[in-house]
Design a protein around this motif. Sequence first.
Motif, PDB file in Angstrom:
ATOM      1  N   ASN A 215      63.095 -76.695 -42.786  1.00  0.00           N
ATOM      2  CA  ASN A 215      62.239 -76.968 -41.647  1.00  0.00           C
ATOM      3  C   ASN A 215      62.369 -75.880 -40.587  1.00  0.00           C
ATOM      4  O   ASN A 215      61.376 -75.443 -40.015  1.00  0.00           O
ATOM      5  CB  ASN A 215      62.579 -78.337 -41.062  1.00  0.00           C
ATOM      6  N   SER A 216      63.586 -75.414 -40.306  1.00  0.00           N
ATOM      7  CA  SER A 216      63.769 -74.353 -39.312  1.00  0.00           C
ATOM      8  C   SER A 216      63.211 -73.025 -39.829  1.00  0.00           C
ATOM      9  O   SER A 216      62.738 -72.205 -39.057  1.00  0.00           O
ATOM     10  CB  SER A 216      65.243 -74.204 -38.945  1.00  0.00           C
TER      11      SER A 216
ATOM     12  N   ASN B 275      60.547 -72.803 -41.787  1.00  0.00           N
ATOM     13  CA  ASN B 275      59.105 -72.904 -41.606  1.00  0.00           C
ATOM     14  C   ASN B 275      58.718 -72.690 -40.156  1.00  0.00           C
ATOM     15  O   ASN B 275      57.689 -72.079 -39.870  1.00  0.00           O
ATOM     16  CB  ASN B 275      58.603 -74.268 -42.084  1.00  0.00           C
TER      17      ASN B 275
ATOM     18  N   ALA C 104      54.196 -76.739 -35.531  1.00  0.00           N
ATOM     19  CA  ALA C 104      55.237 -77.296 -36.387  1.00  0.00           C
ATOM     20  C   ALA C 104      55.470 -78.782 -36.131  1.00  0.00           C
ATOM     21  O   ALA C 104      56.006 -79.475 -36.981  1.00  0.00           O
ATOM     22  CB  ALA C 104      56.539 -76.543 -36.183  1.00  0.00           C
TER      23      ALA C 104
END
Length: 64
Positions: free
Chosen positions: A4-5, A7, A63
């Motif tokens: 996730n980080s 992305n 995001a």
Amino acid sequence: MRGNSNNLAIMIVLNIVGVMLVLGALILILRGIGLVKDIPEYVVWALLLLSLGVGILGGIRTAR
């Protein structure tokens, strides 16, 4: 969590590059038309900082 980080970082970088390309194209068009003949250095720095800020904020917003 790691993916996730990753992305988020990719989205921020892509947004920064996109904003820089749009601002660069706008400056080139204005110079080509003749509306802007000489751009001071502080204006170029201001546009660079603006594109960084907009890119970071846009990446974070995308995001979520």
